[in-house]
Design a protein around this motif. Structure first.
Motif, PDB file in Angstrom:
ATOM      1  N   GLY A 216       0.793  -0.920   0.326  1.00 34.63           N
ATOM      2  CA  GLY A 216       0.349  -0.108   0.005  1.00 34.63           C
ATOM      3  C   GLY A 216       0.985   1.488  -0.182  1.00 34.63           C
ATOM      4  N   LEU A 217       1.908   0.970  -0.715  1.00 34.37           N
ATOM      5  CA  LEU A 217       3.194   2.198   0.532  1.00 34.37           C
ATOM      6  C   LEU A 217       3.008   2.698  -1.387  1.00 34.37           C
ATOM      7  CD1 LEU A 217       5.094   4.178   1.294  1.00 34.37           C
ATOM      8  CD2 LEU A 217       6.376   2.618   0.650  1.00 34.37           C
ATOM      9  N   SER A 218       3.034   4.378  -1.938  1.00 39.81           N
ATOM     10  CA  SER A 218       3.097   4.438  -2.621  1.00 39.81           C
ATOM     11  C   SER A 218       4.585   3.751  -3.848  1.00 39.81           C
ATOM     12  CB  SER A 218       2.960   6.251  -2.736  1.00 39.81           C
ATOM     13  OG  SER A 218       2.105   6.628  -2.659  1.00 39.81           O
ATOM     14  N   PRO A 219       4.681   3.884  -4.133  1.00 37.10           N
ATOM     15  CA  PRO A 219       6.404   3.271  -5.676  1.00 37.10           C
ATOM     16  C   PRO A 219       7.118   4.964  -6.116  1.00 37.10           C
ATOM     17  CG  PRO A 219       4.233   3.038  -7.082  1.00 37.10           C
ATOM     18  CD  PRO A 219       3.531   3.344  -6.093  1.00 37.10           C
ATOM     19  N   TYR A 220       7.806   4.761  -5.989  1.00 34.65           N
ATOM     20  CA  TYR A 220       8.483   6.026  -5.980  1.00 34.65           C
ATOM     21  C   TYR A 220       8.778   6.416  -7.116  1.00 34.65           C
ATOM     22  CZ  TYR A 220      12.689   8.978  -6.235  1.00 34.65           C
ATOM     23  OH  TYR A 220      13.995   9.561  -6.840  1.00 34.65           O
ATOM     24  N   VAL A 221       8.303   5.430  -8.443  1.00 34.29           N
ATOM     25  CA  VAL A 221       7.733   5.683  -9.419  1.00 34.29           C
ATOM     26  C   VAL A 221       6.775   5.692 -10.014  1.00 34.29           C
ATOM     27  CG1 VAL A 221       8.956   6.128 -12.039  1.00 34.29           C
ATOM     28  CG2 VAL A 221      10.223   5.451 -10.690  1.00 34.29           C
ATOM     29  N   THR A 222       5.601   7.607  -9.946  1.00 37.66           N
ATOM     30  CA  THR A 222       4.014   6.719 -10.247  1.00 37.66           C
ATOM     31  C   THR A 222       3.917   6.641 -11.603  1.00 37.66           C
ATOM     32  OG1 THR A 222       4.158   8.507  -8.284  1.00 37.66           O
ATOM     33  CG2 THR A 222       1.965   7.904 -10.173  1.00 37.66           C
ATOM     34  N   PRO A 223       3.807   5.605 -11.928  1.00 39.72           N
ATOM     35  CA  PRO A 223       3.012   4.646 -13.686  1.00 39.72           C
ATOM     36  C   PRO A 223       1.991   5.969 -13.704  1.00 39.72           C
ATOM     37  CG  PRO A 223       2.804   2.996 -11.898  1.00 39.72           C
ATOM     38  CD  PRO A 223       2.953   4.083 -10.821  1.00 39.72           C
ATOM     39  N   ASN A 224       2.356   5.615 -14.917  1.00 38.50           N
ATOM     40  CA  ASN A 224       1.537   7.266 -16.140  1.00 38.50           C
ATOM     41  C   ASN A 224      -0.181   6.886 -15.538  1.00 38.50           C
ATOM     42  OD1 ASN A 224       4.362   7.594 -16.989  1.00 38.50           O
ATOM     43  ND2 ASN A 224       3.508   7.461 -18.916  1.00 38.50           N
ATOM     44  N   LYS A 225       0.121   5.858 -15.777  1.00 46.49           N
ATOM     45  CA  LYS A 225      -1.884   5.240 -15.622  1.00 46.49           C
ATOM     46  C   LYS A 225      -2.439   5.876 -14.419  1.00 46.49           C
ATOM     47  CE  LYS A 225      -1.678   0.314 -14.621  1.00 46.49           C
ATOM     48  NZ  LYS A 225      -1.375   1.024 -12.860  1.00 46.49           N
ATOM     49  N   ASP A 226      -1.345   5.988 -13.417  1.00 44.36           N
ATOM     50  CA  ASP A 226      -1.937   6.195 -11.832  1.00 44.36           C
ATOM     51  C   ASP A 226      -1.625   8.097 -11.526  1.00 44.36           C
ATOM     52  OD1 ASP A 226      -2.597   3.142 -11.510  1.00 44.36           O
ATOM     53  OD2 ASP A 226      -0.500   2.712 -10.555  1.00 44.36           O
ATOM     54  N   PHE A 227      -1.041   8.527 -12.488  1.00 50.36           N
ATOM     55  CA  PHE A 227      -0.207   9.912 -12.092  1.00 50.36           C
ATOM     56  C   PHE A 227      -2.269  10.711 -12.271  1.00 50.36           C
ATOM     57  CE2 PHE A 227       2.191  13.741 -12.091  1.00 50.36           C
ATOM     58  CZ  PHE A 227       3.352  13.071 -11.144  1.00 50.36           C
ATOM     59  N   TYR A 228      -1.475  11.534 -10.643  1.00 49.15           N
ATOM     60  CA  TYR A 228      -3.440  12.402 -11.110  1.00 49.15           C
ATOM     61  C   TYR A 228      -3.113  13.333 -12.866  1.00 49.15           C
ATOM     62  CZ  TYR A 228      -0.462  16.747  -9.757  1.00 49.15           C
ATOM     63  OH  TYR A 228       0.171  17.398  -9.911  1.00 49.15           O
ATOM     64  N   ARG A 229      -4.286  14.012 -12.612  1.00 45.52           N
ATOM     65  CA  ARG A 229      -4.271  14.503 -13.840  1.00 45.52           C
ATOM     66  C   ARG A 229      -4.847  15.994 -13.529  1.00 45.52           C
ATOM     67  NH1 ARG A 229      -8.898  14.111 -18.527  1.00 45.52           N
ATOM     68  NH2 ARG A 229      -8.760  16.357 -18.753  1.00 45.52           N
ATOM     69  N   ALA A 290       7.284  11.225 -11.429  1.00 46.86           N
ATOM     70  CA  ALA A 290       7.782  10.772 -12.548  1.00 46.86           C
ATOM     71  C   ALA A 290       9.140  11.009 -13.524  1.00 46.86           C
ATOM     72  CB  ALA A 290       6.607  11.630 -13.832  1.00 46.86           C
ATOM     73  N   THR A 291       9.702  10.250 -13.902  1.00 46.59           N
ATOM     74  CA  THR A 291      10.659  10.822 -14.307  1.00 46.59           C
ATOM     75  C   THR A 291      10.495  11.568 -16.037  1.00 46.59           C
ATOM     76  OG1 THR A 291      12.142   8.165 -14.034  1.00 46.59           O
ATOM     77  CG2 THR A 291      13.142   9.587 -16.398  1.00 46.59           C
ATOM     78  N   TRP A 292      11.167  12.519 -16.572  1.00 47.07           N
ATOM     79  CA  TRP A 292      10.977  12.699 -17.491  1.00 47.07           C
ATOM     80  C   TRP A 292      11.752  13.268 -18.742  1.00 47.07           C
ATOM     81  CZ3 TRP A 292       5.708  14.185 -16.889  1.00 47.07           C
ATOM     82  CH2 TRP A 292       5.310  14.045 -15.686  1.00 47.07           C
ATOM     83  N   LEU A 293      11.594  13.132 -19.634  1.00 43.35           N
ATOM     84  CA  LEU A 293      12.950  13.563 -20.188  1.00 43.35           C
ATOM     85  C   LEU A 293      12.619  14.813 -21.098  1.00 43.35           C
ATOM     86  CD1 LEU A 293      15.139  12.120 -22.550  1.00 43.35           C
ATOM     87  CD2 LEU A 293      13.493  11.319 -24.064  1.00 43.35           C
ATOM     88  N   LEU A 337      12.282  21.553 -17.547  1.00 47.14           N
ATOM     89  CA  LEU A 337      12.759  21.262 -18.791  1.00 47.14           C
ATOM     90  C   LEU A 337      11.352  21.524 -19.249  1.00 47.14           C
ATOM     91  CD1 LEU A 337      13.531  16.927 -17.736  1.00 47.14           C
ATOM     92  CD2 LEU A 337      14.704  19.509 -17.990  1.00 47.14           C
ATOM     93  N   VAL A 338      11.959  21.684 -20.918  1.00 49.86           N
ATOM     94  CA  VAL A 338      10.212  21.444 -21.855  1.00 49.86           C
ATOM     95  C   VAL A 338       9.999  19.417 -21.986  1.00 49.86           C
ATOM     96  CG1 VAL A 338       9.915  21.271 -24.077  1.00 49.86           C
ATOM     97  CG2 VAL A 338      11.097  23.927 -22.525  1.00 49.86           C
ATOM     98  N   ALA A 339       9.657  19.359 -21.166  1.00 48.79           N
ATOM     99  CA  ALA A 339       9.088  17.155 -21.582  1.00 48.79           C
ATOM    100  C   ALA A 339       8.652  16.769 -22.693  1.00 48.79           C
ATOM    101  CB  ALA A 339       8.761  17.017 -20.205  1.00 48.79           C
ATOM    102  N   VAL A 340       8.972  15.622 -22.966  1.00 51.97           N
ATOM    103  CA  VAL A 340       8.406  14.811 -23.677  1.00 51.97           C
ATOM    104  C   VAL A 340       7.737  13.520 -24.093  1.00 51.97           C
ATOM    105  CG1 VAL A 340       9.782  16.640 -25.833  1.00 51.97           C
ATOM    106  CG2 VAL A 340      10.884  14.691 -25.242  1.00 51.97           C
ATOM    107  N   ALA A 341       8.665  13.242 -22.999  1.00 53.26           N
ATOM    108  CA  ALA A 341       8.330  12.076 -22.008  1.00 53.26           C
ATOM    109  C   ALA A 341       8.207  11.385 -21.278  1.00 53.26           C
ATOM    110  CB  ALA A 341       9.559  10.923 -23.130  1.00 53.26           C
ATOM    111  N   MET A 342       7.398  10.795 -20.588  1.00 57.69           N
ATOM    112  CA  MET A 342       7.361  10.571 -18.903  1.00 57.69           C
ATOM    113  C   MET A 342       7.365   9.181 -18.644  1.00 57.69           C
ATOM    114  SD  MET A 342       3.627  11.360 -17.436  1.00 57.69           S
ATOM    115  CE  MET A 342       2.436  11.601 -16.089  1.00 57.69           C
ATOM    116  N   ASN A 343       8.437   8.815 -17.610  1.00 57.64           N
ATOM    117  CA  ASN A 343       8.734   7.823 -17.410  1.00 57.64           C
ATOM    118  C   ASN A 343       8.737   6.482 -18.744  1.00 57.64           C
ATOM    119  OD1 ASN A 343       8.363   8.139 -14.419  1.00 57.64           O
ATOM    120  ND2 ASN A 343       6.096   7.316 -14.696  1.00 57.64           N
ATOM    121  N   GLY A 344       9.480   6.975 -19.572  1.00 60.78           N
ATOM    122  CA  GLY A 344       9.624   6.386 -21.395  1.00 60.78           C
ATOM    123  C   GLY A 344       9.049   6.125 -21.884  1.00 60.78           C
ATOM    124  N   GLU A 345       7.274   7.133 -22.141  1.00 54.26           N
ATOM    125  CA  GLU A 345       6.900   6.405 -22.904  1.00 54.26           C
ATOM    126  C   GLU A 345       6.977   8.355 -23.813  1.00 54.26           C
ATOM    127  OE1 GLU A 345       3.469   5.021 -21.284  1.00 54.26           O
ATOM    128  OE2 GLU A 345       4.299   3.538 -20.423  1.00 54.26           O
TER     129      GLU A 345
END
Ligand SMILES: Nc1nc2c(c(=O)[nH]1)N[C@H]1C(S)=C(S)[C@@H](COP(=O)(O)O)O[C@H]1N2
Ligand SMILES: [Mo]
Length: 507
Positions: A216-229, A290-293, A337-345
């Motif tokens: 139940g602990l939040s993962p260190y990296v939030t998967p894109n599908k779970d990332f708040y919008r 998230a990891t941002w590229l 950053l001007v980010a174009v990717a989030m968690n490798g996508e």
């Protein structure tokens, strides 16, 4: 014809009108309903400011659209009744609706003006025709009183009315469903998924491992599908990256525009950064890591040559949302950053495809413009971003925060278990996280590994829960030895404060 049938005629007519405009505008951008909803959001975001950002979370957007449709159908009912007395009133009402839709579409930067006008005209025409057909098929077969009272004639007119109303309703639902499917953006999503991302020149790696886990602990990296919008966009912009351009303008010596391909060819960095919404309540979920590229913002600014007088960088989106932050923030060495990717996508559409801003340590509403179109250099005196004009603070650094994730429920077992959560203080970073039980002394917890001060950190402490009621509170201390305040403040105007507390009953 009874009052009930007049109203039904009006509702069905309004439904066919709406469905027609939905279908016609489906391939070209937001529908008239979307544009009307956007007007609603932009007008009422200010009076509703305390709850506004949450209100426009994904679910509430659906509620707003449904609300608009329901109101339109109710007005349709009234127009049906009025139209039965004087047809011109009903027809005029439907036409007025079309005009309203066109006005909203003209004000909507994402709406195709031509398609919206055609959609409104055809929608109104279909609505008026439907209304006339229904009112006529349900009308009393005048003039002879003998025929009028003939039950078989009445019956056949009733059947005709129901048949036509039924067919029109089914056709409307089918048209609206088709429009929805076209508008779902799945085509863009398929294209985005095939894009090839450049390799970063520099990477801030993720921790190889974490020293503990807890259910139940939040993962260190939030998967894109779970990332708040969070955004004001009723219609998620679907941008064709091959036609998209990012413009650097305003108080710069060398304004320029750059295409998606050109942007991807610049030197990229990849780094994890925690993003938070100012509307996040203490203990809330409007935060993620998230990891941002992306391209360092400073590189684009240097190419444009920021003029001395400029002290604010404003990101503007294709739908005219704006968020501004200090030029000084980008010069103090933090990640921006001007980010174009989030968690490798490639950025998901909901999170700003094809490019967005991400600035470590600033709440999203002053920094994280999605569906980025312009980077405009200006001053704080000359320009206020979207939420500033609606009462939120001009400057909004993320406050030191911590959250208890587990135990999650109120009833817990007696005995050994983990108390765990996350804490963040970007861009400085977390030094220590402490908890206290039942107002006892603050106790240090174990920290997980973090890529940098830009991200949150997991914390955990084992606990042998005795039988009874317990209150657990958490606080964080940043790398500059600043302690999270326990003073309670609401999200408005610049971020909530206070300790997150959870209450338990151990049996
Ligand atoms: N274009 C656009 N960008 C936007 C917003 C918006 O309404 N429109 N909202 C901002 C706010 S308030 C936040 S908290 C972040 C949220 O980003 P996310 O939805 O990717 O989590 O986006 C920011 N960028
Ligand atoms: Mo936000």
């Amino acid at each position: 014809m009874g009052v009930g049938r007049d109203r039904i005629a009006g509702v069905v007519a309004a439904g066919t009108a709406l469905a027609t405009t939905e279908l016609i505008t489906a391939g070209s951008g937001p529908s008239l309903i979307d544009s009307i909803g956007t007007q609603f959001i932009n007008r009422f975001a200010a009076p509703l400011k305390d709850i506004a950002v949450q209100l426009f979370g994904t679910n509430d957007k659906a509620a707003l659209e449904i609300g608009i449709v329901v109101v339109a159908l109710l007005i349709g009912a009234a127009l049906g009744k009025a139209g039965a007395k004087r047809f011109a009133t009903g027809a005029g009402g439907i036409a007025a609706f079309g005009v309203l839709g066109v006005l909203a579409a003209v004000a909507d930067p994402l709406a195709s003006k031509a398609t919206s006008v055609i959609g409104a005209i055809l929608g109104a025409a279909v609505g008026v025709l439907t209304l006339r057909t229904l009112l006529q098929s349900g009308a009393s077969p005048a003039p002879a009183p003998s025929i009028n009272t003939d039950p078989t004639v009445k019956e056949s007119s009733r059947r005709g009315f129901l048949m036509f109303a039924g067919v029109a309703t089914v056709a409307s639902v089918a048209a609206a469903g088709t429009a929805r499917a076209i508008r779902s953006g799945s085509e863009t999503a398929t294209r985005i998924a095939k894009l090839v991302l450049p390799k970063p020149k520099k990477t801030t790696p993720l921790p190889a491992a974490q020293p503990f886990t807890a259910d139940g602990l939040s993962p260190y990296v939030t998967p894109n599908k779970d990332f708040y919008r969070i955004d004001t966009a009723l219609y998620v912009p679907r941008i064709d990256e091959s036609k998209w351009k990012l413009n650097l303008k305003g108080m710069v010596d060398r304004p320029f525009s750059i295409t998606y391909d050109e942007l991807l060819k610049m030197d990229m960095v990849e780094e994890p950064i925690t993003l938070q919404c100012v509307s996040n309540e203490v203990g809330g979920e409007l935060v993620g890591n998230a990891t941002w590229l992306g391209v360092p913002l400073i590189d684009l600014l240097e190419r444009a040559g920021v003029q001395k007088k400029s002290d604010q960088i404003v990101g503007r989106s294709v739908d005219n949302f704006t968020a501004g932050f200090p030029v000084a923030a980008v010069r103090d060495g933090r990640s921006a950053l001007v980010a174009v990717a989030m968690n490798g996508e490639p950025l998901p559409q909901r999170h700003g495809f094809p490019a967005r801003l991400v600035v470590a340590g600033l709440y999203g509403y002053v920094s994280a413009t999605k569906w980025l179109k312009n980077i405009e250099l200006t001053t704080f005196e000359d320009f206020n971003g979207y939420w500033i004009t609606r009462g939120w603070s001009q400057k909004a650094p993320i406050k030191i925060a911590s959250r208890i994730d587990v135990p999650r429920g109120f009833e817990i077992p007696v005995g050994q278990q983990a108390i765990a959560g996350v804490a963040w203080a970007p861009p400085v970073g977390i030094k220590r996280v402490e908890i206290r039980i039942n107002d006892g002394a603050w106790m240090e917890t174990q920290l997980g590994n973090a890529s940098s001060g830009n991200t949150w950190v997991q914390w955990m402490t084992p606990w042998d829960a005795p039988k009874g009621r317990h209150k657990i509170e958490v606080r964080a201390i940043n790398q500059r030895d600043e302690v999270q305040t326990g003073e309670q403040a609401p999200p408005a105007p610049d971020g909530a404060t206070g300790y997150h507390a959870r209450y338990y009953s151990a049996e």
